[in-house]
Design an enzyme around this catalytic site. Structure first.
Site, short mmCIF file in Angstrom:
data_model
loop_
_atom_site.label_atom_id
_atom_site.label_comp_id
_atom_site.label_asym_id
_atom_site.label_seq_id
_atom_site.Cartn_x
_atom_site.Cartn_y
_atom_site.Cartn_z
N ARG A 1 68.43 72.41 37.40
CA ARG A 1 68.28 71.32 38.38
C ARG A 1 67.93 71.90 39.75
NH1 ARG A 1 72.79 70.11 40.55
NH2 ARG A 1 73.97 69.85 38.62
N TYR B 1 54.65 49.11 48.29
CA TYR B 1 54.85 48.90 46.86
C TYR B 1 56.13 48.07 46.67
CZ TYR B 1 56.46 49.94 42.15
OH TYR B 1 56.95 49.83 40.88
N ASP C 1 53.51 57.09 53.33
CA ASP C 1 53.26 57.05 51.89
C ASP C 1 51.75 57.14 51.70
OD1 ASP C 1 52.79 56.37 49.22
OD2 ASP C 1 54.55 55.06 49.11
N LYS D 1 50.50 58.61 40.29
CA LYS D 1 49.19 57.99 40.53
C LYS D 1 48.08 59.05 40.54
CE LYS D 1 51.93 54.51 40.99
NZ LYS D 1 52.68 54.27 39.78
O1 P1T Z 1 56.41 54.44 40.23
P1 P1T Z 1 56.92 55.58 41.06
O2 P1T Z 1 56.40 56.90 40.67
O3 P1T Z 1 58.40 55.56 41.21
O4 P1T Z 1 56.30 55.38 42.55
C1 P1T Z 1 56.65 54.35 43.41
C2 P1T Z 1 55.51 54.05 44.34
C3 P1T Z 1 55.57 54.50 45.65
N1 P1T Z 1 54.58 54.27 46.53
C4 P1T Z 1 53.45 53.60 46.16
C5 P1T Z 1 52.38 53.37 47.15
C6 P1T Z 1 53.32 53.14 44.84
O5 P1T Z 1 52.19 52.50 44.51
C7 P1T Z 1 54.37 53.35 43.91
C8 P1T Z 1 54.30 52.85 42.51
N2 P1T Z 1 53.36 51.83 42.28
C9 P1T Z 1 53.14 51.20 41.09
C10 P1T Z 1 53.84 51.47 39.98
C11 P1T Z 1 52.09 50.17 41.08
O6 P1T Z 1 51.61 49.75 40.02
O7 P1T Z 1 51.68 49.76 42.17
#
Ligand code: P1T
Length: 377
Positions: free
Chosen positions: A46, A98, A170, A195
């Site tokens: 971890r 998001y 972000d 992403k």
């Molecule tokens: O899904 P995750 O890896 O936990 O990420 C969260 C997140 C944070 N910031 C942005 C700009 C994001 O688009 C996301 C996740 N977004 C999606 C799952 C979506 O479909 O928009």
């Protein structure tokens, strides 16, 4: 070094045992210690993992940062950021982020004494006006998900510095290839590596990048203390993906420009939102702070019925949550990614029931256009 050279090499030395060019997946939970108190710097999975370290260094380099601290999802990165704050602190944050970010902060973290002002950060005056005595952080998403609103990063950083606030960007939608907020002075960059960075719809992950020693120390501590760490295999896949990030982003961008222009030429779409279009209200800012426009397009089709037809009829675009993969995806933010945001708040920022979000992949643009054309007709 140039971006592509760093993408291929940063953080990756040949493995010492065999000279393997590709960093191995160190699939281990613990490490042998030679004698009490004597070890190679690795004690527990971890806390340390060589595959993770290589990936962190690689992505940090691409973001022009010294330190990358990886987590098991984008949202666990958001959660770790809250560990920079204390009970009673206040955050000024973009009113469109998001939906999961909104859910975690407004619906959960407010139970722990943090408070948030959700403002339209595309107007810097709104940030200034929202700052209170207990404000400690300004958190922007730019471009936003899914409305693709932009916030002036440099202007935000200036306000943050003047008021002694931690500035967070972000940068998920642009990836480090098209936008580098640390160069513009931001303290922390956040990515959902799920992403564009991983880009193949096969890993969920997140990372925070900073040049600030104190922030790094705290985030590193939290990475271990909270324990939301990515698996060695996920780190390995993500590291393999960054090698093609530049190539993929160029193709996403090229395809999205063609598709946005096509959609704008159709009377079926009421409003096409893409930072690369001249009709985007912040097209000039996009050209100034980004080096490309990305692969995300949002379209308001005017009625839910029309939106539904498009969502259900496309064949190459897969109806799915998430974005940024090589495969094109389509989604309905109001009922999918942003369902946690109350309807009233959603509609205020433009996430109507008739809004459709396209994540344009790297397939042939002609095929993608034909796919949408068939759905529209
Ligand atoms: O899904 P995750 O890896 O936990 O990420 C969260 C997140 C944070 N910031 C942005 C700009 C994001 O688009 C996301 C996740 N977004 C999606 C799952 C979506 O479909 O928009």
């Amino acid at each position: 070094m140039g971006f592509q050279t760093d993408a291929v090499h940063a953080g990756q030395k040949p493995e010492p045992l065999s000279g393997a060019i590709t960093i191995p997946i160190y699939q281990t939970s613990t490490y042998h210690q030679e004698e009490l108190g004597k070890h190679k710097g690795y004690e527990y999975g971890r806390t340390h993992n060589p595959t993770r370290e290589a990936m962190e260094k690689n992505i940090a380099t691409l973001e022009k940062g010294k330190y990358g601290i990886a987590y098991s999802s984008g949202l666990s990165s958001v959660q770790a950021l809250m560990g920079l704050l204390k009970q009673g602190d206040h955050v000024v944050i973009s009113n469109n982020v998001y939906g999961g970010t909104y859910r975690q902060l407004e619906l959960n973290m407010t139970n722990y004494g943090l408070s948030f002002s959700w403002v339209d950060t595309s107007d810097l005056k709104n940030i200034e006006d929202a700052i209170k005595e207990n404000t400690k952080m300004v958190f922007i998403e730019t471009p936003t998900n899914p409305m693709l609103n932009l916030t002036d990063i440099k202007g935000t950083v200036e306000i943050a510095k003047k008021n002694n606030l931690i500035s967070v960007v972000d940068n998920t939608f642009m990836s480090p290839y098209f936008q580098n907020p640390l160069i513009l002075g931001a303290d922390v960059v956040l990515h959902s590596t799920t992403k564009y960075i991983n880009g193949h719809c096969d890993v969920v992950g997140g990372i925070l990048i900073t040049n600030n020693e104190k922030i790094h120390e705290r985030l590193r501590y939290l990475q271990n203390a909270i324990g939301a760490v990515p698996s060695p295999f996920d780190c390995w896949l993500t590291l393999r993906s960054t090698k093609t990030l530049a190539l993929r982003m160029k193709q996403h961008n090229e395809n999205a420009i063609k598709i946005a222009e096509y959609l704008e030429s159709q009377s079926y779409a009421e409003r096409v939102i893409y930072p690369g279009l001249k009709s985007h209200p912040q097209h000039e800012l996009a050209k100034k702070q980004m080096t490309g426009f990305g692969g995300m397009i949002s379209v308001d089709f005017g009625t839910f019925e029309k939106a539904k037809k498009v969502l259900n009829r496309v064949k190459i675009f897969a109806l799915a949550e998430s974005l940024g993969g090589v495969e094109s995806l389509i989604c309905h933010p109001a009922s999918m990614t942003h369902a946690a945001v109350p309807k009233e708040e959603r509609e205020k920022i433009g996430i109507t029931d008739s809004l459709v979000r396209f994540s344009v992949g790297i397939e042939d643009a002609e095929d993608l256009i034909a796919d949408i054309e068939l759905a529209l007709k």
